[in-house]
Design a protein around this motif. Structure first.
Motif: not given
Length: 296
Positions: A166-181
């Motif tokens: 779950g934490q690895i998946t959230k880490m991937a989410n935060q990378v995607i969100v960061a670059q989308s912002i």
């Protein structure tokens, strides 16, 4: 119906806890900070320690802001581990280190409880609406037991794998969100400096292939200049730093995430650690010597 302990009543925790209370679950709560008045008003029982909250509960949910705080809640003085945990499930919905998560799970399991890491995405808007994405690591049996609670708090609920997944998946989410912002901020500054109305550009793009929740929610914050935090700059920096550290250990390059970390650092240097992370547009505006808002 399971008795719930809910530990951590911040921007995300308060609405998540309220949704459980509205669904009829008996909830014991603990927070180190001032308790939002809506929590006792909705029927929650306030406890004076994590141990007290956990002692009276079948399922213990945590959502606090970093790895050291999770460790303190679980294993500090009057921590969760001091309660009788036999047959219970601990669900950590914080965003923390995957390595630490696995170590915490081993200690909790040795005390007789199951452990799920279940970080969330969707921000305060998703927490209030009960539409969070929840990414879960842990055993199938523990996941099935907690699933009815997840369904109260979220809509896109995925059992990804074992503890830590779950934490690895959230880490991937935060990378995607960061670059989308970052992409939305750059696009709006480009459009505005060329003479277009950035809000109308945002609305036009929402009908095409560039549409996203970031464009919808954070793009609106950018054009309105409303940076009251749904997710704070300093918390996203913590997550991106964790992702970069993990990437370094694995030999993975994350150039976009590294750049976003610098944008967040610039926000913090300007006193914006408590701003919403969409405020990175302020840095892009400074680089362009152009604000997209007349009142800035």
């Amino acid at each position: 119906m399971e008795n719930i302990a809910f530990i951590g009543l911040g921007i995300m925790g308060v609405p998540m806890c309220l949704n459980l209370l509205k669904a009829g679950y008996p909830v014991n709560t603990y927070t180190r900070s001032h308790t939002h008045p809506s929590i006792p008003e909705a029927g929650a029982h306030l406890c004076d320690s994590p141990r007290a909250a956990a002692e009276q509960a079948d399922i213990i949910i945590l959502i606090v802001n970093d790895t050291p705080n999770v460790e303190q809640v679980l294993f500090g003085e009057n921590g969760v581990i001091e309660a009788n945990l036999q047959g219970k499930v601990i669900v950590d919905m914080s965003t923390i280190s995957p390595v630490a998560t696995k170590a915490f799970a081993q200690r909790v399991q040795a005390a007789g409880a199951d452990y799920l890491d279940a970080p969330v995405s969707g921000g305060d808007v998703g927490a209030q609406a009960g539409t969070l994405s929840i990414m879960v690591g842990g055993s199938e049996s523990a996941f099935q037991r907690v699933l009815p609670l997840f369904q109260v708090m979220g809509k896109n609920i995925t059992h990804v794998g074992d503890v830590g997944a779950g934490q690895i998946t959230k880490m991937a989410n935060q990378v995607i969100v960061a670059q989308s912002i970052q992409a939305v901020a750059e696009a709006l500054v480009l459009a505005s400096k060329a003479g277009a109305d950035p809000e109308k550009v945002r609305q036009a793009l929402m009908g095409g292939f560039a549409n996203s929740r970031i464009l919808e929610v954070h793009g609106k914050r950018m054009t309105a200049g409303t940076f009251t935090p749904g997710f704070k700059v300093n918390l996203h920096q913590k997550d991106i730093t964790s992702a970069l550290n993990t990437a370094r250990e694995l030999g993975v390059a994350l150039p976009g995430a590294a750049l976003f970390q610098q944008l967040l650092s610039s926000c913090i240097a300007q006193g914006g650690s408590e701003w919403d992370h969409s405020a990175v547009i302020k840095v892009i505006e400074q680089l362009a010597n152009h604000s997209i808002r007349d009142d800035s």
